[in-house]
Design an enzyme around this catalytic site. Sequence first.
Site, PDB file in Angstrom:
ATOM      1  N   SER A 153       0.806  -1.224   0.000  1.00  0.00           N
ATOM      2  CA  SER A 153       0.000   0.000   0.000  1.00  0.00           C
ATOM      3  C   SER A 153       0.837   1.272   0.000  1.00  0.00           C
ATOM      4  CB  SER A 153      -0.935   0.018   1.216  1.00  0.00           C
ATOM      5  OG  SER A 153      -0.216   0.286   2.398  1.00  0.00           O
ATOM      6  N   LYS A 192       1.293   3.983   7.399  1.00  0.00           N
ATOM      7  CA  LYS A 192       0.531   4.841   6.497  1.00  0.00           C
ATOM      8  C   LYS A 192       0.973   6.299   6.642  1.00  0.00           C
ATOM      9  CE  LYS A 192      -2.453   1.828   4.764  1.00  0.00           C
ATOM     10  NZ  LYS A 192      -1.715   0.643   5.224  1.00  0.00           N
TER      11      LYS A 192
END
Length: 228
Positions: free
Chosen positions: A148, A186
């Site tokens: 991701s 993230k």
Amino acid sequence: MLTLKQNQLLNFIILRIEKYGVSPSYEEMCEELELKSKSGINRIVKSLEERGYIERLENKARAIAPRKHPNGQTYNSDVINFKDKFINKHSHSLIKNLKPQKDQIPLFGKIAAGTPIEAISNYGEYLDVPSSFLTSEDCYALYVEGDSMIDEGIFDGDTVIIDKKTNINNGDIIVALIDNEEATLKKFRKKGDSIALEPANKNYKTQIYGPDRIVIQGKMSGLIRSYN
């Protein structure tokens, strides 16, 4: 923050210099980045030079000298003499005897760069890293699992270095513990009382949480990649 190709090329240049004492040729760079044109490599090299990550040494063949690591830390080398602008002709033998100062930091296990996975804390392992990679005395390492964050140059199988003692700003890449159960890597965004955990891959969605659900466990300060 470097683009994916800039990060990949800079890591490759550093690896080749530290292994062989000479920067790679444009043909080797094309092969590493899977590009067909040298002009594409030249654009990436020029962008790295403009941002201060590398320096092209004049009147020297295959002489591209790193000035900074991808994480922004200054690149220190006994192979490259920046003052006199040359790559030492004995650099290959120097590399064999070079013993860079290293520190040990805890390796806590895996961190998800994808769907959050159950938090892992394995305190029995340590990782040797160059001292220049550490931004404070309170750093630790995690293996990356998932894709991701690939648009930030972070790949599945990489090892990230996390600094626990640092200020967090919007856009920083962080380790977030969700509901005290799941951990993920993230980009951090905060607006009002909401915290957004943003991926760097269009195939994943940004997740929004209340502040009581997120514990920030540090900010990414470095990356280690193995080339087999």
